[in-house]
Structure formats: structure tokens, C-alpha cells
Design a protein around this motif. Structure first.
Motif, PDB file in Angstrom:
ATOM      1  N   ARG A  25      47.363   1.652  71.809  1.00  0.00           N
ATOM      2  CA  ARG A  25      46.461   2.805  71.836  1.00  0.00           C
ATOM      3  C   ARG A  25      45.929   3.057  73.245  1.00  0.00           C
ATOM      4  N   LYS A  26      46.686   2.599  74.239  1.00  0.00           N
ATOM      5  CA  LYS A  26      46.410   2.826  75.663  1.00  0.00           C
ATOM      6  C   LYS A  26      45.104   2.192  76.132  1.00  0.00           C
ATOM      7  N   LYS A  27      44.657   1.147  75.454  1.00  0.00           N
ATOM      8  CA  LYS A  27      43.506   0.378  75.942  1.00  0.00           C
ATOM      9  C   LYS A  27      44.076  -0.832  76.687  1.00  0.00           C
ATOM     10  N   PHE A  28      44.217  -0.694  78.003  1.00  0.00           N
ATOM     11  CA  PHE A  28      44.896  -1.711  78.787  1.00  0.00           C
ATOM     12  C   PHE A  28      43.947  -2.620  79.572  1.00  0.00           C
ATOM     13  N   ASN A  29      42.664  -2.257  79.654  1.00  0.00           N
ATOM     14  CA  ASN A  29      41.716  -3.044  80.447  1.00  0.00           C
ATOM     15  C   ASN A  29      41.092  -4.141  79.594  1.00  0.00           C
ATOM     16  N   SER A  30      41.422  -5.391  79.925  1.00  0.00           N
ATOM     17  CA  SER A  30      40.846  -6.544  79.227  1.00  0.00           C
ATOM     18  C   SER A  30      39.699  -7.081  80.086  1.00  0.00           C
ATOM     19  N   LYS A  59      36.765   4.929  77.534  1.00  0.00           N
ATOM     20  CA  LYS A  59      36.916   4.019  76.386  1.00  0.00           C
ATOM     21  C   LYS A  59      38.295   3.360  76.305  1.00  0.00           C
ATOM     22  N   ASN A  60      38.911   3.037  77.440  1.00  0.00           N
ATOM     23  CA  ASN A  60      40.206   2.361  77.368  1.00  0.00           C
ATOM     24  C   ASN A  60      40.077   0.871  77.687  1.00  0.00           C
ATOM     25  N   ASN A  61      38.918   0.282  77.290  1.00  0.00           N
ATOM     26  CA  ASN A  61      38.662  -1.136  77.508  1.00  0.00           C
ATOM     27  C   ASN A  61      38.556  -1.895  76.183  1.00  0.00           C
ATOM     28  N   PHE A  62      38.894  -3.184  76.219  1.00  0.00           N
ATOM     29  CA  PHE A  62      38.460  -4.107  75.175  1.00  0.00           C
ATOM     30  C   PHE A  62      37.915  -5.347  75.877  1.00  0.00           C
TER      31      PHE A  62
END
Length: 335
Positions: free
Chosen positions: A167-172, A226-229
Motif C-alpha cells: 500500500r506504498k507505505k515504505f517508511n519504517s 501517511k506513508n509511514n509505519f
């Protein structure tokens, strides 16, 4: 009593993680040369008697430019030197050839283990033993693979990270509440970025040290794109410093009888509550015991997680072709 480790990336980051995570157990003076830094060389020569220092030079290939440059800049190479250990592959390379010619103690780097995966091999365990730690306690893989909770947690974490990546959330983003784990997450950052950053894909690990970053980037984490987890990380600290009750004013009574660890943990809980309310995805690690066994479990967990993510994304997690381009180009320019 004084040890200098010279290496780059995976050759040295694991040992740094071990040293700082288990700092209270280590009585020796340890220096790390993990970049090209002439100030550090001059500082070492000024502060230490070089002939009383043990130098460990680590390079899997035996040809790493920065490692060799630091090593040669120290001007410590002598025939049959008793204060030098070289760790490299046995095959034809500069360091192994040098060790052979000058009869310097040489430890063979396992050719099947890449640098960033090598912390539990001779690369990390020899320095750990020299720090007076028990290397056998780090390596619990046989026990861990029989532990259903550990395996279920591993598979679940891989599944969730894949969910975000698709879902294009690439920032860890690592929300780190333990100062002594900063080097652990430098190690983790290299492991994940270099293993998975290929074919236009990857996970970008960003380390955020708390509570300091509550006063800077936290605003963006909560209200920005909002592309972080997130990964929350906390280690229970025994014998933490206590607040001086005599200096507390009435309006600050909530600090009475609190120690620093209590305050840090409250901040972690508060941040997690806000993340939950804002529906921001995160996982949370709480470490109750700071020892070799715990750190070994963390190393193993993150290594297996990274390999499984690579397999699931159809990426080879063991090579680094783009980095090799820079090494080749550097040598071309220097020649």
C-alpha cells in the motif's frame, strides 16, 4: 584493556550494537573506526599507547577501501605483530595476503555469510568474547525455531510489513526509547535498506530517538503524510536516576517519587495512546532484561524478518549490486 575495531557497515555495526546495548557489563575501552575520520586516528594516537592496544581489522572481501585506508593510516603494520587480528575471507585479497606475508593472526570470515548478516559469526562474536561477554548466549537459534510464540510473532510481523509495502507505505520509522539501542538500530538500518532496496522496491528504516524527537519530527509523524509505519522500542532500565523530591514545586507534583525510566515509559505509553487514537500503524517491543540472550534474539528476529521479506518481495536479500557500482567507480577514479 583497549581494543580498536576497524571496519565498515556490517563488519562493525553489529559489534557496536553489542558494546553499547550491554555497556554496563563491559569494562574495557573500545574504539570503533566505522568511517574515514582522521580526527579519530589522531585522538587515538594522542590518548593511547599504540603498542598496548589490540587492533581488529574486519573486511569480508579483504579489500574494503575505507577499512584499508584507516588501517594503513595508523601505521601499525609490523611482521609477527602480537596486537593485530585480521578477519577476512581466506581467498586471494589484500588483507589475507598481508596476514600471510607478515605472519599476522588471521581469522577466516565465513564466505557464505554476508557482512550485514555476520554479527552472530566470528565477525561479532570474537569482539564480544574480547569484551568478556559469553558468545554462546547470543546464539539461541535452535531454541527459537522450536518456540511457537517466537515464530508466530515473526510471521505476523512479516505479513504486516508486506501489507504496508503493498500500500506504498515504505517508511519504517523506529521510535527508540533506549539510548543504548541507537547502535542496534544503525545495524538494523543497514540490514533492511541494503537487503531490500532493489528493483524499485524496498523499506526505508528511519531511526528516531526519543523523547528528544517528540520536540521535532513527532509533529510530522502525527499530522504529516501517511506513508509511514512505526516500531516502538523500549528497554526496562534498572537503577534509573531518581528525581530530587526536595526541588519539586507543587505544580510539578506528578514527578514526585519518579525515576527517569518511569518518565520515559510514561512518554512511550502516551505516544502509543495517541497513535492508537489517530489510527497510525505501529508495533511495540518491550525488553525486560538487558543481556546477551535478549540481544541475540533481537539480532535473529530482525535477520529472519528481513530475509523473509526479501523472499516474499521476490528480491535477493543477500546482494548489494548498486553499492558495488560505487566501489568500482571509486577505484577507477583513484587509479
Amino acid at each position: 584493556q583497549t581494543i580498536v575495531l576497524i571496519g565498515m557497515g556490517g563488519s562493525i555495526l553489529g559489534s557496536e550494537a553489542i558494546k553499547f546495548f550491554l555497556e554496563k557489563k563491559i569494562k574495557k575501552q573500545i574504539y570503533f573506526f566505522d568511517n574515514l575520520d582522521t580526527k579519530k586516528i589522531l585522538y587515538l594516537k594522542k590518548r593511547e599507547k599504540i603498542n598496548k592496544v589490540l587492533f581488529i581489522i574486519i573486511s569480508k572481501s579483504g579489500n574494503t577501501v575505507e577499512t584499508i585506508s584507516n588501517f594503513f593510516s595508523l601505521r601499525i603494520i609490523k611482521k609477527k605483530s602480537k596486537n593485530l587480528i585480521i578477519i577476512s575471507e581466506k581467498k586471494d585479497n589484500l588483507l589475507s595476503n598481508l596476514a600471510k606475508q607478515l605472519e599476522i593472526y588471521h581469522v577466516e570470515h565465513n564466505p557464505n555469510i554476508g557482512g550485514r548478516y555476520s554479527v552472530l559469526s566470528e565477525v561479532g562474536m570474537l569482539p564480544a568474547e574480547l569484551m568478556d561477554l559469553d558468545s554462546s548466549k547470543f546464539k539461541q537459534l535452535n531454541n527459537l525455531i522450536k518456540n511457537k510464540n517466537y515464530l508466530n510473532s515473526l510471521v505476523n510481523n512479516v505479513d504486516q510489513i508486506l501489507y504496508f509495502a503493498k500500500r506504498k507505505k515504505f517508511n519504517s520509522i523506529i521510535i527508540n526509547y533506549d539510548e543504548k539501542s541507537s547502535n542496534l538500530f544503525n545495524w538494523y538500518q543497514q540490514l533492511v535498506a541494503e537487503s531490500l532496496g532493489k528493483k524499485g522496491l524496498g523499506i526505508l528504516p528511519i531511526v528516531s530517538n526519543m523523547p528528544k524527537d517528540n520536540h521535532s519530527v513527532m509533529q510530522l509523524y502525527l499530522d504529516g503524510f501517511k506513508n509511514n509505519f512505526f516500531t516502538f522500542f523500549y528497554v526496562k532500565e534498572k537503577n534509573s536516576l531518581k528525581i530530587n523530591n526536595n526541588q519539586i514545586l507543587q505544580m510539578q507534583s506528578y514527578l514526585k517519587n519518579k525515576d527517569i525510566d518511569h518518565i520515559i515509559y510514561a512518554q512511550k505509553q502516551a505516544t502509543e495512546n495517541v497513535f492508537k487514537n489517530k489510527k497510525i500503524p505501529f508495533r511495540s517491543f518491550e525488553i525486560l532484561k538487558r543481556d546477551e540472550k535478549t540481544l541475540g534474539e533481537l539480532f535473529t528476529f530482525f535477520i529472519l524478518e528481513t530475509i523473509l521479506l526479501g523472499r516474499a518481495l521476490k528480491i535477493n536479500p543477500f546482494d548489494q549490486p548498486a553499492v558495488e557500482l560505487i566501489k568500482t567507480e571509486t577505484k577507477k577514479i583513484l587509479n
